[in-house]
Enzyme design. Structure first.
Site, PDB file in Angstrom:
ATOM      1  N   ARG A 126       5.299  -9.110  43.776  1.00 11.05           N
ATOM      2  CA  ARG A 126       6.851  -8.886  43.644  1.00 11.05           C
ATOM      3  C   ARG A 126       7.478 -10.057  42.676  1.00 11.05           C
ATOM      4  NH1 ARG A 126      10.561  -7.781  48.756  1.00 11.05           N
ATOM      5  NH2 ARG A 126      10.235 -10.044  48.996  1.00 11.05           N
ATOM      6  N   THR A 167      13.822  -9.905  40.573  1.00 11.97           N
ATOM      7  CA  THR A 167      14.246  -8.605  40.556  1.00 11.97           C
ATOM      8  C   THR A 167      13.615  -7.789  41.842  1.00 11.97           C
ATOM      9  OG1 THR A 167      12.136  -8.034  39.526  1.00 11.97           O
ATOM     10  CG2 THR A 167      13.946  -8.438  38.003  1.00 11.97           C
ATOM     11  N   ASP A 173       6.298 -14.899  54.633  1.00 14.85           N
ATOM     12  CA  ASP A 173       5.476 -14.304  53.681  1.00 14.85           C
ATOM     13  C   ASP A 173       3.931 -13.960  53.974  1.00 14.85           C
ATOM     14  OD1 ASP A 173       3.604 -14.278  51.129  1.00 14.85           O
ATOM     15  OD2 ASP A 173       5.420 -14.783  50.070  1.00 14.85           O
ATOM     16  N   ASP A 185       1.172 -15.837  52.008  1.00 15.48           N
ATOM     17  CA  ASP A 185       1.102 -17.370  52.139  1.00 15.48           C
ATOM     18  C   ASP A 185       0.821 -17.489  53.629  1.00 15.48           C
ATOM     19  OD1 ASP A 185       1.802 -17.753  49.680  1.00 15.48           O
ATOM     20  OD2 ASP A 185       4.038 -18.289  50.414  1.00 15.48           O
TER      21      ASP A 185
HETATM   22  C1  PRP Z   1       4.488  -8.877  49.805  1.00 10.79           C
HETATM   23  C2  PRP Z   1       3.756  -8.034  50.453  1.00 10.79           C
HETATM   24  C3  PRP Z   1       3.731  -6.675  49.916  1.00 10.79           C
HETATM   25  C4  PRP Z   1       5.138  -6.837  49.416  1.00 10.79           C
HETATM   26  C5  PRP Z   1       6.053  -5.947  50.147  1.00 10.79           C
HETATM   27  O1  PRP Z   1       3.597  -9.248  48.699  1.00 10.79           O
HETATM   28  O2  PRP Z   1       2.322  -8.336  50.808  1.00 10.79           O
HETATM   29  O3  PRP Z   1       2.923  -6.479  48.913  1.00 10.79           O
HETATM   30  O4  PRP Z   1       5.590  -8.170  49.431  1.00 10.79           O
HETATM   31  O5  PRP Z   1       7.308  -5.975  49.675  1.00 10.79           O
HETATM   32  P1  PRP Z   1       8.088  -4.693  48.883  1.00 10.79           P
HETATM   33  O6  PRP Z   1       7.972  -3.798  49.759  1.00 10.79           O
HETATM   34  O7  PRP Z   1       9.625  -5.376  48.654  1.00 10.79           O
HETATM   35  O8  PRP Z   1       7.314  -4.428  47.420  1.00 10.79           O
HETATM   36  P2  PRP Z   1       3.877 -10.447  47.731  1.00 10.79           P
HETATM   37  O9  PRP Z   1       4.547  -9.517  46.453  1.00 10.79           O
HETATM   38  O10 PRP Z   1       4.416 -11.531  48.013  1.00 10.79           O
HETATM   39  O11 PRP Z   1       2.377 -10.759  46.951  1.00 10.79           O
HETATM   40  P3  PRP Z   1       1.173 -11.585  47.645  1.00 10.79           P
HETATM   41  O12 PRP Z   1       0.712 -10.422  48.718  1.00 10.79           O
HETATM   42  O13 PRP Z   1       0.410 -11.862  46.700  1.00 10.79           O
HETATM   43  O14 PRP Z   1       1.665 -12.746  48.475  1.00 10.79           O
HETATM   44  N1  URA Z   2       6.628  -9.727  51.796  1.00 10.77           N
HETATM   45  C1  URA Z   2       6.365 -10.640  52.814  1.00 10.77           C
HETATM   46  O1  URA Z   2       5.430 -10.961  52.731  1.00 10.77           O
HETATM   47  N2  URA Z   2       7.239 -10.536  53.459  1.00 10.77           N
HETATM   48  C2  URA Z   2       8.333  -9.983  53.582  1.00 10.77           C
HETATM   49  O2  URA Z   2       9.195 -10.395  54.686  1.00 10.77           O
HETATM   50  C3  URA Z   2       8.847  -9.340  52.443  1.00 10.77           C
HETATM   51  C4  URA Z   2       7.922  -9.132  51.453  1.00 10.77           C
END
Ligand code: PRP
Ligand code: URA
Length: 209
Positions: free
Chosen positions: A104, A108, A200, A203
């Site tokens: 994400r 944006t 997150d 993380d």
């Molecule tokens: C997080 C989560 C989803 C996304 C959800 O991933 O694991 O994939 O955000 O958010 P959305 O519904 O608003 O799209 P992130 O983009 O943080 O990536 P990561 O899994 O690599 O940490």
């Molecule tokens: N992605 C995450 O990992 N946590 C949130 O709360 C939203 C998006």
């Protein structure tokens, strides 16, 4: 419109509470996500088709049921979706695993695709797309677009925590997709985090910051 299933099983709810707690460390977080994924997969595979075969027990011949061999695929949304894969494979070990890499954009909040690899027989498989979090819904919508664009016909989506905003976006974009969630939370905050959520997910799973 696809169906939305919210799992209120006590084991799932109990484990979910511990992954929400901020003091839960990476090792325990990872183990609990794995366990919740197994429990959710048990429910989500309830309608798998069965065949009847003839078998012999030590004392008699009988007819008994076996899975009809429907081809399944699991697609984690990288990174955090990876935490749910092994838990599902414990129940359906023959499933193939595709990957879709999305992050994400922090400004944006739109998903940016950086990796895609799906099984080659995509048209013959039913897919479970997995990600712990459904926040704005952008990542899930994009991952499912990516699968459909390449020929996938039957897809379900499974996540641990959903925000109402993400659920609405996913239902509108993909009304044919059934959605399985462990908890429907209150809302998103101004940074797109689910409230109360768990922070997150990537993380917390991988111990990064
Ligand atoms: C997080 C989560 C989803 C996304 C959800 O991933 O694991 O994939 O955000 O958010 P959305 O519904 O608003 O799209 P992130 O983009 O943080 O990536 P990561 O899994 O690599 O940490
Ligand atoms: N992605 C995450 O990992 N946590 C949130 O709360 C939203 C998006």
């Amino acid at each position: 419109m696809g169906k939305v299933y919210v799992f209120d099983h006590p084991l799932i709810q109990h484990k979910l509470t511990y992954i929400r707690k901020k003091e839960t460390g990476t090792k325990e977080f990872r183990e609990l996500v794995d366990e919740i994924a197994t429990l959710m997969a048990f429910e989500a595979t309830r309608d798998l088709p069965l065949d009847e075969i003839e078998i012999e027990t030590p004392v008699a011949k009988t007819k008994a049921k076996v899975l009809s061999g429907k081809k399944l695929g699991i697609v984690p949304i990288l990174r955090a979706g990876m935490g749910m894969v092994d838990g599902i494979l414990k129940l359906i070990p023959a499933a193939k695993v595709g990957h879709v890499g999305l992050y994400r954009d922090p400004e944006t909040l739109k998903p940016v695709e950086y990796y895609v690899k799906f099984p080659s027989d995509i048209e013959d498989r039913d897919f479970i797309v997995v990600d712990p979090m459904l926040a704005t819904g952008g990542s899930a919508v994009e991952a499912i677009n990516s699968l459909k664009k390449r020929g996938a016909k039957h897809i379900i989506f499974m996540c641990l925590i959903a925000a109402p905003e993400g659920l609405k976006a996913l239902e509108e974009a993909h009304p044919d997709v059934d959605i399985y969630i462990a908890a429907l939370d209150e809302r998103l905050n101004e940074k797109g985090y689910i409230i109360p959520g768990l922070g997150d997910a990537g993380d917390r799973l991988f111990g990064t910051k």
